[in-house]
Motif scaffolding. Structure first.
Motif, PDB file in Angstrom:
ATOM      1  N   THR A 198      -2.381 -63.588 -59.178  1.00  0.00           N
ATOM      2  CA  THR A 198      -3.452 -63.401 -60.171  1.00  0.00           C
ATOM      3  C   THR A 198      -4.824 -63.947 -59.793  1.00  0.00           C
ATOM      4  O   THR A 198      -5.778 -63.729 -60.541  1.00  0.00           O
ATOM      5  N   THR A 199      -4.962 -64.637 -58.651  1.00  0.00           N
ATOM      6  CA  THR A 199      -6.273 -65.206 -58.308  1.00  0.00           C
ATOM      7  C   THR A 199      -7.353 -64.130 -58.278  1.00  0.00           C
ATOM      8  O   THR A 199      -8.434 -64.295 -58.861  1.00  0.00           O
ATOM      9  N   LYS A 200      -7.073 -63.008 -57.627  1.00  0.00           N
ATOM     10  CA  LYS A 200      -8.073 -61.941 -57.549  1.00  0.00           C
ATOM     11  C   LYS A 200      -8.359 -61.355 -58.928  1.00  0.00           C
ATOM     12  O   LYS A 200      -9.503 -61.000 -59.235  1.00  0.00           O
ATOM     13  N   TRP A 201      -7.328 -61.271 -59.783  1.00  0.00           N
ATOM     14  CA  TRP A 201      -7.530 -60.755 -61.139  1.00  0.00           C
ATOM     15  C   TRP A 201      -8.599 -61.581 -61.854  1.00  0.00           C
ATOM     16  O   TRP A 201      -9.527 -61.042 -62.461  1.00  0.00           O
ATOM     17  N   PHE A 202      -8.447 -62.915 -61.778  1.00  0.00           N
ATOM     18  CA  PHE A 202      -9.364 -63.814 -62.478  1.00  0.00           C
ATOM     19  C   PHE A 202     -10.723 -63.896 -61.786  1.00  0.00           C
ATOM     20  O   PHE A 202     -11.763 -63.829 -62.447  1.00  0.00           O
ATOM     21  N   VAL A 203     -10.731 -64.070 -60.464  1.00  0.00           N
ATOM     22  CA  VAL A 203     -11.988 -64.286 -59.749  1.00  0.00           C
ATOM     23  C   VAL A 203     -12.930 -63.095 -59.892  1.00  0.00           C
ATOM     24  O   VAL A 203     -14.129 -63.261 -60.123  1.00  0.00           O
ATOM     25  N   CYS A 204     -12.382 -61.878 -59.756  1.00  0.00           N
ATOM     26  CA  CYS A 204     -13.219 -60.670 -59.828  1.00  0.00           C
ATOM     27  C   CYS A 204     -13.295 -60.101 -61.236  1.00  0.00           C
ATOM     28  O   CYS A 204     -13.958 -59.075 -61.451  1.00  0.00           O
ATOM     29  N   LEU A 205     -12.627 -60.747 -62.201  1.00  0.00           N
ATOM     30  CA  LEU A 205     -12.581 -60.243 -63.577  1.00  0.00           C
ATOM     31  C   LEU A 205     -12.112 -58.784 -63.584  1.00  0.00           C
ATOM     32  O   LEU A 205     -12.630 -57.952 -64.316  1.00  0.00           O
ATOM     33  N   PHE A 206     -11.141 -58.503 -62.723  1.00  0.00           N
ATOM     34  CA  PHE A 206     -10.473 -57.202 -62.572  1.00  0.00           C
ATOM     35  C   PHE A 206     -11.310 -56.138 -61.853  1.00  0.00           C
ATOM     36  O   PHE A 206     -10.828 -55.036 -61.619  1.00  0.00           O
ATOM     37  N   ALA A 207     -12.559 -56.455 -61.490  1.00  0.00           N
ATOM     38  CA  ALA A 207     -13.311 -55.532 -60.631  1.00  0.00           C
ATOM     39  C   ALA A 207     -12.588 -55.462 -59.289  1.00  0.00           C
ATOM     40  O   ALA A 207     -12.099 -56.477 -58.801  1.00  0.00           O
ATOM     41  N   GLU A 208     -12.510 -54.293 -58.689  1.00  0.00           N
ATOM     42  CA  GLU A 208     -11.781 -54.065 -57.442  1.00  0.00           C
ATOM     43  C   GLU A 208     -10.266 -54.225 -57.635  1.00  0.00           C
ATOM     44  O   GLU A 208      -9.526 -54.298 -56.674  1.00  0.00           O
ATOM     45  N   VAL A 209      -9.829 -54.320 -58.899  1.00  0.00           N
ATOM     46  CA  VAL A 209      -8.397 -54.418 -59.194  1.00  0.00           C
ATOM     47  C   VAL A 209      -7.975 -53.239 -60.054  1.00  0.00           C
ATOM     48  O   VAL A 209      -7.079 -52.475 -59.693  1.00  0.00           O
ATOM     49  N   LEU A 210      -8.650 -53.057 -61.188  1.00  0.00           N
ATOM     50  CA  LEU A 210      -8.365 -51.955 -62.100  1.00  0.00           C
ATOM     51  C   LEU A 210      -9.455 -50.881 -61.977  1.00  0.00           C
ATOM     52  O   LEU A 210     -10.529 -51.147 -61.434  1.00  0.00           O
ATOM     53  N   PRO A 211      -9.202 -49.671 -62.491  1.00  0.00           N
ATOM     54  CA  PRO A 211     -10.239 -48.619 -62.455  1.00  0.00           C
ATOM     55  C   PRO A 211     -11.524 -49.076 -63.145  1.00  0.00           C
ATOM     56  O   PRO A 211     -11.475 -49.824 -64.129  1.00  0.00           O
ATOM     57  N   ILE A 212     -12.665 -48.636 -62.642  1.00  0.00           N
ATOM     58  CA  ILE A 212     -13.958 -49.150 -63.101  1.00  0.00           C
ATOM     59  C   ILE A 212     -14.163 -48.981 -64.601  1.00  0.00           C
ATOM     60  O   ILE A 212     -14.617 -49.907 -65.284  1.00  0.00           O
ATOM     61  N   GLU A 213     -13.826 -47.810 -65.165  1.00  0.00           N
ATOM     62  CA  GLU A 213     -14.042 -47.607 -66.605  1.00  0.00           C
ATOM     63  C   GLU A 213     -13.192 -48.575 -67.421  1.00  0.00           C
ATOM     64  O   GLU A 213     -13.637 -49.096 -68.456  1.00  0.00           O
ATOM     65  N   THR A 214     -11.980 -48.847 -66.942  1.00  0.00           N
ATOM     66  CA  THR A 214     -11.115 -49.822 -67.619  1.00  0.00           C
ATOM     67  C   THR A 214     -11.732 -51.211 -67.532  1.00  0.00           C
ATOM     68  O   THR A 214     -11.736 -51.964 -68.519  1.00  0.00           O
TER      69      THR A 214
END
Length: 309
Positions: A198-214
């Motif tokens: 989950t580090t990337k989930w939190f650090v990027c606030l889901f940018a580059e993790v989930l679709p941009i509109e989401t």
């Protein structure tokens, strides 16, 4: 997309009525409900500034951004940021070398690094600032939104020790333990640390993790309701993919499973996904998160005292 377009048209009409005649946005139950259902892209810059109170920060130092850009920059910060610019959304046409967004992104990041010497520049901020720029199309607005995120909404996420981030990963682990105990135990049994997941989930606030509109829909709520939205998203992703996670038999397949769950169809259908984050995790109050944070901060301090100097 055809279904979502109808949603966008409906929401645009509602927001136009709410913001008609130059009305200012105030924090009310109606606005909160509207935010959860999505802010139209044309209104995001002004609404984000209002609901996050970044506009109040700006009023205190209205010339700060331009003053910083008019001063000499530290070479170390310049080199760090320029290294990350080509890595930021490399597949996005606005961030190619030919486009101007890299230059705008550099200005935002270098200005922020000089405005907050404690944080300076931290990897992950490039993705956040980059998406802010795509959403607002304005350097200065992006700068102030980045400032309110790092300093008010997510304190201590981007310091050198990242204490706030480490504590929140512990908080998430505890929340999963209470809301999906079988998943929590399975992850422990297979030896995959929550930080790896989950580090990337939190650090990027889901940018580059989930679709941009989401991600933009998540940020709508993040700017209004604060960091508990991140926990709601994490728990929803985990609970919605419970069966797939429990089917994993070793460390490697579990790690791959967590990479895949952020790319499946449920996250792509952002309107349904955003509805689910307020249902699937169940009750989740700020008081609960504050209490858990306090517990883990105390534990970290006690552990540090016991460490040999």
């Amino acid at each position: 997309m055809s279904v979502y377009l109808k949603v966008l048209v409906s929401r645009a009409q509602k927001w136009s009525q709410l913001l008609g005649d130059g009305k200012s946005v105030k924090r009310t139950t109606t606005v909160k409900r509207y935010v959860r259902k999505g802010i139209p892209s044309e209104h995001r810059p002004s609404v984000w500034m209002a609901i996050s109170e970044a506009d109040k920060m700006k009023k205190q130092c209205p010339d700060l951004y331009l003053k910083i850009l008019d001063q000499p920059f530290e070479k170390e910060l310049v080199d760090l940021i320029k290294t990350d610019l080509p890595r930021t959304f490399p597949d996005n046409i606005y961030f190619t070398k030919e486009a101007n967004h890299q230059a705008h992104l550099f200005n935002i990041l270098i200005a922020y690094a000089h405005s907050n010497r404690v944080v300076g520049y931290c990897q992950g901020l490039n993705y956040i600032a980059g998406l802010l720029l795509l959403a607002t199309k304005n350097e200065e607005t992006s700068f102030w939104l980045l400032k309110v995120l790092v300093e008010k909404i997510l304190p201590d996420y981007y310091t050198k020790t990242m204490d706030g981030l480490i504590v929140d990963i512990e908080v998430l682990s505890e929340l999963v333990k209470s809301k999906a105990p079988d998943v929590h135990q399975h992850v422990i049994n297979l030896g995959l640390p929550w930080a790896v997941i989950t580090t990337k989930w939190f650090v990027c606030l889901f940018a580059e993790v989930l679709p941009i509109e989401t991600v933009l829909r998540i940020w709508d709520c993040l700017f209004y309701e604060g960091s508990k939205i991140l926990f709601r998203v994490c728990i929803t992703l985990i609970k919605a993919n419970r069966s797939a996670i429990l089917e994993c038999t070793d460390f490697t397949t579990l790690a791959e499973c967590f990479k895949s769950i952020v790319k499946n169809a449920s996250a792509l259908h952002c309107h349904e996904f955003m509805q689910s984050i307020f249902k699937v995790p169940g009750t989740l109050s700020n008081a609960t998160i504050i209490k858990l944070r306090s517990r883990f901060v105390t534990q970290r301090l006690e552990h540090q005292k016991k460490e040999p100097r």
